[in-house]
Design an enzyme around this catalytic site. Structure first.
Site, PDB file in Angstrom:
ATOM      1  N   CYS A   2       0.868  -1.203   0.152  1.00 38.09           N
ATOM      2  CA  CYS A   2       0.092   0.142  -0.075  1.00 38.09           C
ATOM      3  C   CYS A   2       0.945   1.541   0.030  1.00 38.09           C
ATOM      4  CB  CYS A   2      -0.968   0.030   1.416  1.00 38.09           C
ATOM      5  SG  CYS A   2      -1.950  -1.344   1.289  1.00 38.09           S
ATOM      6  N   CYS A 250      11.956  -3.383   6.559  1.00 40.89           N
ATOM      7  CA  CYS A 250      11.850  -4.442   5.452  1.00 40.89           C
ATOM      8  C   CYS A 250      12.916  -4.403   4.424  1.00 40.89           C
ATOM      9  CB  CYS A 250      10.536  -4.279   4.832  1.00 40.89           C
ATOM     10  SG  CYS A 250      10.398  -5.219   3.389  1.00 40.89           S
ATOM     11  N   SER A 297      11.752  -3.679 -11.830  1.00 38.31           N
ATOM     12  CA  SER A 297      12.344  -3.665 -10.769  1.00 38.31           C
ATOM     13  C   SER A 297      13.773  -4.289 -10.759  1.00 38.31           C
ATOM     14  CB  SER A 297      11.508  -4.147  -9.463  1.00 38.31           C
ATOM     15  OG  SER A 297      11.033  -5.568 -10.118  1.00 38.31           O
ATOM     16  N   ASP A 358      16.506 -11.170 -12.267  1.00 35.67           N
ATOM     17  CA  ASP A 358      15.158 -10.670 -11.843  1.00 35.67           C
ATOM     18  C   ASP A 358      15.482 -10.410 -10.438  1.00 35.67           C
ATOM     19  OD1 ASP A 358      12.582  -9.726 -11.700  1.00 35.67           O
ATOM     20  OD2 ASP A 358      11.972 -11.680 -12.010  1.00 35.67           O
ATOM     21  N   ASP A 359      14.470  -9.658  -9.683  1.00 35.72           N
ATOM     22  CA  ASP A 359      14.888  -9.301  -8.327  1.00 35.72           C
ATOM     23  C   ASP A 359      14.633 -10.539  -7.248  1.00 35.72           C
ATOM     24  OD1 ASP A 359      11.755  -8.941  -7.415  1.00 35.72           O
ATOM     25  OD2 ASP A 359      12.326  -7.695  -9.347  1.00 35.72           O
ATOM     26  N   CYS A 395       5.401 -13.479   4.622  1.00 36.18           N
ATOM     27  CA  CYS A 395       5.489 -12.370   5.303  1.00 36.18           C
ATOM     28  C   CYS A 395       4.286 -11.837   5.935  1.00 36.18           C
ATOM     29  CB  CYS A 395       5.767 -11.143   4.475  1.00 36.18           C
ATOM     30  SG  CYS A 395       5.763  -9.361   5.091  1.00 36.18           S
ATOM     31  N   CYS A 445      14.638  -6.451   8.694  1.00 36.94           N
ATOM     32  CA  CYS A 445      13.859  -7.690   8.605  1.00 36.94           C
ATOM     33  C   CYS A 445      14.291  -8.425   7.519  1.00 36.94           C
ATOM     34  CB  CYS A 445      12.397  -7.397   8.649  1.00 36.94           C
ATOM     35  SG  CYS A 445      11.379  -8.793   8.418  1.00 36.94           S
ATOM     36  N   CYS A 448      11.469 -13.398   5.096  1.00 34.02           N
ATOM     37  CA  CYS A 448      10.902 -13.960   4.289  1.00 34.02           C
ATOM     38  C   CYS A 448      12.053 -14.842   3.439  1.00 34.02           C
ATOM     39  CB  CYS A 448      10.309 -12.932   3.154  1.00 34.02           C
ATOM     40  SG  CYS A 448      11.185 -11.739   2.764  1.00 34.02           S
TER      41      CYS A 448
HETATM   42  S1  SF4 Z   1       9.043 -10.822   5.919  1.00 33.99           S
HETATM   43 FE1  SF4 Z   1      10.295  -9.862   4.077  1.00 33.99          FE
HETATM   44  S2  SF4 Z   1       8.707  -8.863   3.205  1.00 33.99           S
HETATM   45 FE2  SF4 Z   1       7.918  -9.203   5.083  1.00 33.99          FE
HETATM   46  S3  SF4 Z   1       8.719  -7.246   6.212  1.00 33.99           S
HETATM   47 FE3  SF4 Z   1      10.036  -8.913   6.608  1.00 33.99          FE
HETATM   48  S4  SF4 Z   1      11.817  -8.368   4.764  1.00 33.99           S
HETATM   49 FE4  SF4 Z   1       9.940  -7.455   4.231  1.00 33.99          FE
END
Ligand code: SF4
Length: 469
Positions: A2, A250, A297, A358-359, A395, A445, A448
């Site tokens: 968002c 993130c 991206s 690719d990312d 996530c 973080c 993922c």
């Molecule tokens: S889990 Fe991955 S996508 Fe979710 S906030 Fe953490 S780094 Fe970002």
């Protein structure tokens, strides 16, 4: 994910100009959400007006004629572009959401995900919210905030502080109250971006700094993790959430979400992406004739890869701009869009050894179709290099991947299985160390990629259970 945007002024503001500023900011944040667009107008008398449209910001543009005709004095305008992570897709809860009564109202736009939102609402709202059939975390958050703020004599800042004691998740928020006042905050972990600029008595707010600079606003400042900022048209007040957390912005914002011209936690997204490509090129070189980025991206990472390996870059994939971002589309449309989105310049790839950059590979939907198209266009070899590590765990802080079963890694028996499934000649991912080094922050973080969530021992299974409730 968002996008949220806002504009407020202490002086007389022409309604049309305020809406134009807001829509411009929202257009610049369109990459963060494509399912719905909403705006809320707050008059100097503390009254709210609301408009929303399904899909893109451009769909809302003509609807604004209805409110532009009114000659009210406006204090603030708030806007939101939606990418759903909880609740239904497309039209279930369009933000900004307004809750309250004639005495006191709150409008809220929100970026993130709160897996324990129902529990939070039960804890703080009790009998008053009991039995409410909320459709999303946004609705729970707005109701909880309204309820708690009322207990604190309608003080939304104190309400947010109180809620932070209970919330697990990511939330960058923009709130307007009928005082009138506007409040912005970034959760204590700082998962999602949020920035603002004060020019004279005009306050500009956007999820990303890139949206502000595109409008010529260069004196922006990022909201710090755990910071709450309040503006009443006269002065800015800054305070912090009472709970202290280790910052965990993130890392996927650098990989994919954010615009490359944005700065997140003081780090240029462009530079981070370029370094991801350089590191990938140094660690996983391959004999190739051309480096081909998957637009948009992966473009910057491909530049870095090309620089590190000396293989020339070629824009052999042409993305259909009218389709938008496939990854953030609801599942029902993702597959169709992945097939349609890219065209291949056959003259560039025919007979070549292609290094495709690719990312990320999250579900693997797009990559499989891409490789098959490039091969049909005559490529001799297709080597895939991914600028982030394998996406291993869902996530719960702002991406719509709520189940492990959706992820390519969980469906496969290893990287070579994924390579076979997507049809590549070779496949390598950046390492987690490489990614973290490319970004250059000591604390982020990366759950993922690592399955290690920054919530003091809360496990993935517990987070999955919170979402299911
Ligand atoms: S889990 Fe991955 S996508 Fe979710 S906030 Fe953490 S780094 Fe970002």
């Amino acid at each position: 994910m968002c996008g949220i945007a806002g504009y407020a002024s202490g002086n007389h503001v022409d309604l049309t100009s305020a809406i134009d500023v807001l829509l411009s900011l929202l257009v610049e944040l369109q990459h963060r959400g494509q399912e719905a667009t909403g705006i809320v107008l707050l008059t100097k008398n503390g009254e709210f007006r609301q408009l929303h449209a399904r899909s893109l910001v451009s769909n809302l543009l003509f609807k604004t004629d209805v409110i532009r005709e009114k000659s009210e004095e406006v204090f603030a305008v708030l806007g939101h572009v939606r990418y759903s992570t909880t609740g239904g897709y497309w039209d279930s809860v369009v933000q900004p959401i307004i809750v309250g009564d004639d005495d006191f109202k709150v409008a809220l736009a929100f970026n993130g995900t709160i897996p324990n939102h129902k529990r939070v609402m039960e804890q703080v709202c009790g009998i008053e919210c009991h039995g409410k059939n909320v459709k999303s975390d946004t609705e729970s958050l707005a109701l909880s905030l309204y309820h708690v703020a009322r207990e604190f004599k309608k003080d939304v800042v104190e309400g947010l502080k109180e809620l932070s004691r209970y919330i697990i998740g990511g939330y960058s928020v923009l709130v307007a109250t009928s005082e009138p006042r506007i409040i912005i905050a970034r959760d204590p972990w700082g998962f999602r971006p949020l920035a603002y600029a004060l020019e004279g008595d005009e306050l500009y707010i956007a999820s990303e700094t890139g949206a502000l600079t595109t409008l010529g606003i260069t004196n922006w400042r990022e909201v710090e993790p755990g910071e709450i900022i309040s503006y009443d048209g006269k002065s800015i007040e800054r305070t912090s959430f009472p709970v202290k957390r280790e910052p965990a912005p993130c890392i996927f914002e650098y990989v994919y979400f954010s615009r490359p011209d944005s700065v997140f936690n003081g780090i240029s997204v462009y530079n981070a992406r370029y370094r991801m490509g350089e590191i990938l090129g140094r660690e996983f070189p391959v004999e190739g004739d051309i480096v081909v980025p998957v637009p948009d991206s992966a473009r910057i990472a491909a530049l870095g890869y090309s620089r590190a390996t000396g293989i020339p870059i070629a824009e052999a994939l042409i993305a259909n701009k009218y389709i938008g971002r496939v990854f953030i589309n609801p599942p029902i449309t993702r597959l169709k869009l992945a097939v349609l989105k890219y065209g291949v310049v056959q003259d560039i790839v025919a007979g070549k050894r292609v290094v495709l950059i690719d990312d990320s590979i999250v579900r693997g939907t797009t990559m499989k179709y891409l490789i098959s198209k490039i091969r049909k266009s005559g490529a001799r070899k297709i080597h895939v290099r991914i600028s982030s590590p394998p996406f291993k765990c869902p996530c719960f802080m702002g991406i719509d991947v709520a189940s492990r079963l959706e992820l390519a890694v969980w469906r496969a028996r290893g990287i070579d299985d994924i390579r076979r499934e997507i049809g590549a000649d070779s496949l390598n991912y950046n390492t987690l160390d490489g990614l973290v080094k490319a970004v250059g922050l000591s604390r982020v973080c990366h759950a993922c990629f690592s399955c290690s969530y920054p919530f003091n021992g809360v496990t993935m299974e517990e987070l999955e259970e919170m979402v299911r409730r």
